[in-house]
Design a protein around this motif. Structure first.
Motif, short mmCIF file in Angstrom:
data_model
loop_
_atom_site.label_atom_id
_atom_site.label_comp_id
_atom_site.label_asym_id
_atom_site.label_seq_id
_atom_site.Cartn_x
_atom_site.Cartn_y
_atom_site.Cartn_z
N LEU A 84 0.83 -1.22 0.00
CA LEU A 84 0.00 0.00 0.00
C LEU A 84 0.86 1.26 0.00
O LEU A 84 0.58 2.21 -0.74
N LYS A 85 1.87 1.26 0.83
CA LYS A 85 2.73 2.45 0.90
C LYS A 85 3.40 2.71 -0.44
O LYS A 85 3.48 3.86 -0.90
N TRP A 86 3.88 1.67 -1.09
CA TRP A 86 4.55 1.84 -2.37
C TRP A 86 3.59 2.31 -3.45
O TRP A 86 3.89 3.24 -4.20
N THR A 87 2.42 1.69 -3.53
CA THR A 87 1.48 2.05 -4.60
C THR A 87 0.89 3.44 -4.42
O THR A 87 0.64 4.14 -5.40
N MET A 88 0.68 3.86 -3.17
CA MET A 88 0.11 5.19 -2.95
C MET A 88 0.99 6.28 -3.55
O MET A 88 0.47 7.26 -4.10
N LYS A 89 2.30 6.11 -3.48
CA LYS A 89 3.20 7.12 -4.04
C LYS A 89 3.52 6.84 -5.50
O LYS A 89 3.44 7.73 -6.35
N ASN A 90 3.87 5.60 -5.82
CA ASN A 90 4.41 5.29 -7.13
C ASN A 90 3.35 5.06 -8.21
O ASN A 90 3.66 5.19 -9.40
N ILE A 91 2.14 4.77 -7.83
CA ILE A 91 1.07 4.62 -8.82
C ILE A 91 0.11 5.81 -8.76
O ILE A 91 -0.24 6.40 -9.79
N TYR A 92 -0.29 6.21 -7.56
CA TYR A 92 -1.28 7.29 -7.42
C TYR A 92 -0.66 8.66 -7.16
O TYR A 92 -1.35 9.67 -7.19
N ASN A 93 0.64 8.69 -6.83
CA ASN A 93 1.35 9.94 -6.54
C ASN A 93 0.67 10.75 -5.42
O ASN A 93 0.56 11.96 -5.49
N ILE A 94 0.24 10.05 -4.38
CA ILE A 94 -0.39 10.70 -3.24
C ILE A 94 0.69 11.15 -2.26
O ILE A 94 1.56 10.37 -1.87
N ASP A 95 0.62 12.41 -1.87
CA ASP A 95 1.55 12.96 -0.90
C ASP A 95 0.83 13.23 0.42
O ASP A 95 -0.41 13.15 0.51
#
Length: 202
Positions: free
Chosen positions: A171-182
């Motif tokens: 989840l942590k990886w996909t939130m940044k690397n797929i969704y670009n959530i900051d």
């Protein structure tokens, strides 16, 4: 991670659903009280399975965190399933507790008679802050955390078990690397919360 985020953003809104707004601090209080109730009233302990069957609601989220904090394994059930699909998942999961809303619990039919059930709609105080706090077990990264089911559109739903560490890392990886959530972004989701893009990313 949970407590660190609570301490950092205590007064910030964690969840918004219509007119309902819950801050991080309010979430923590409700989760602690619900975990206490799950343990003292329902006997839930580490390794038990808790199935959640309901529409998108704060109670769904609170139940999820309360059960996982106790070390229980959450079976996230799709709120759009038919009685046949619900029956299949519950028979596979064999939960110690089923929590959900009246509409979806009724859809499961007489099968609910075989389980301990808490209804969001009939037991709202179960999910509110009572001031009771619960001590939680220490969890290892390879302890089971979730049972996730496929949609069942190509047959019957199939369940897989996700462990604590693998799920958090993914989840942590996909939130940044797929969704670009900051950190200060707002996440808007219309997905059913019983589906992976609903509960996991909410």
């Amino acid at each position: 991670m949970f407590n660190a985020n609570i301490a950092k953003w205590a007064s910030r809104e964690f969840l918004v659903l219509g007119d309902r707004r819950i801050t991080y601090e309010e979430l923590k209080s409700c989760v602690e009280s619900t975990a206490y109730s799950m343990q003292t009233q329902c006997g839930i302990k580490q390794g038990d399975r808790v199935a959640i069957l309901g529409a998108n609601s704060p109670e769904w989220v609170i139940s999820f965190f309360a059960a996982t904090h106790l070390g229980a394994i959450v079976a996230a059930l799709n709120g759009w399933w038919t009685e046949t699909e619900i029956r299949h998942a519950l028979e596979l999961t064999d939960p110690s507790l089923v929590v959900g809303d009246s509409r979806r619990l009724a859809r499961a039919g007489s099968l609910m008679d075989n389980f301990q059930v808490i209804d969001f709609d009939q037991n709202p105080l179960f999910f509110e802050n009572s001031g009771n706090e619960q001590e939680y077990p220490d969890l290892n990264e390879d302890d089971p955390a979730l049972i996730l089911y496929t949609s069942g559109t190509t047959g019957i739903p199939k369940g897989i078990v996700r462990d604590v560490g693998g799920h958090i890392v993914a989840l942590k990886w996909t939130m940044k690397n797929i969704y670009n959530i900051d950190e200060n972004d707002v996440w808007w989701s219309a997905s059913d919360i019983g589906w992976i893009v609903g509960h996991s990313y909410i």
